[in-house]
Design an enzyme around this catalytic site. Structure first.
Site, PDB file in Angstrom:
ATOM      1  N   GLN A  51       2.692   2.605  -1.011  1.00 30.78           N
ATOM      2  CA  GLN A  51       3.902   2.951  -1.974  1.00 30.78           C
ATOM      3  C   GLN A  51       3.610   3.105  -3.388  1.00 30.78           C
ATOM      4  OE1 GLN A  51       5.934  -0.608   0.407  1.00 30.78           O
ATOM      5  NE2 GLN A  51       7.731   1.110  -0.021  1.00 30.78           N
ATOM      6  N   GLU A 135       5.628  -2.642   7.003  1.00 32.34           N
ATOM      7  CA  GLU A 135       4.698  -2.378   5.797  1.00 32.34           C
ATOM      8  C   GLU A 135       3.320  -1.963   6.428  1.00 32.34           C
ATOM      9  OE1 GLU A 135       5.695  -2.465   3.033  1.00 32.34           O
ATOM     10  OE2 GLU A 135       7.509  -3.864   3.235  1.00 32.34           O
TER      11      GLU A 135
END
Ligand code: QAP
Ligand code: CO
Length: 168
Positions: A51, A135
């Site tokens: 990210q 994640e």
């Protein structure tokens, strides 16, 4: 310490599959600190290296009430402990402003390394389990919007593209 820019859907870089971490050095520890700072500032409860446009297998999270239990997982993986799944309303710092229900396995056995390269292993359930699965998906180039209908995903994409144009 530094705040890192967070990539937003539908940025193609979010589709990169991250490479395993081989060097447990100071630059890795610095990145982990910067990711934690970026996550807390957002505020968020989880952030994957993908990210912040770093394509290595590391994630940070803190699902504690007080936001005072930072965790760093390097080269994380998981196995399902049971096949029971539960729905959870998920959001993502890379998909700001949108929440959708995703079904995931509840109990997982997690394997990872810490910032010194030492093995970590534990069982997770509930929010911690959802967060770790979400994640790890990022590290594999996946997003929670991949689990919803094409129509909903296209709507979110159009709205975020419009937002990005208005920011430019
Ligand atoms: C991933 O998500 C997650 O839309 C972490 O405007 C999500 O920290 C794990 C956030 C659900 C478990 C359950 C999202 C902040 C933060 C937004 C986040 C926003 C501002 C999301
Ligand atoms: Co996310």
């Amino acid at each position: 310490m530094a705040l890192l820019p967070i990539l937003e859907f539908p940025d193609a870089r979010l589709r990169t599959v991250a490479k395993p971490v081989a060097q447990f050095d100071d630059s890795l520890r610095q990145l982990a600190q910067d990711m934690l700072e970026t996550m807390y500032a957002a505020p968020g409860i989880g952030l994957a290296a993908t990210q912040v446009d770093r394509h290595i297998r590391m994630l940070v999270l803190d699902v504690s009430e007080e936001q005072n239990e930072p965790k760093v997982l390097v080269n994380p993986s998981f196995e399902r402990v049971s096949d029971i799944t539960k729905p959870y309303d998920e959001g993502c710092l890379s998909v700001p402003g949108f929440y959708e229900t995703v079904e995931r396995v509840d109990q997982i056995q997690v394997h990872a390394q810490d910032l010194e390269g030492q093995p970590i292993s534990f069982v997770a359930d509930g929010l911690l389990s959802v967060c770790i699965q979400h994640e790890i998906d990022h590290l594999d180039g996946k997003l929670f919007v991949d689990y919803i209908s094409n129509l909903k995903r296209q709507r979110i994409k159009a709205k975020l593209e419009k937002l990005h144009r208005s920011r430019a």
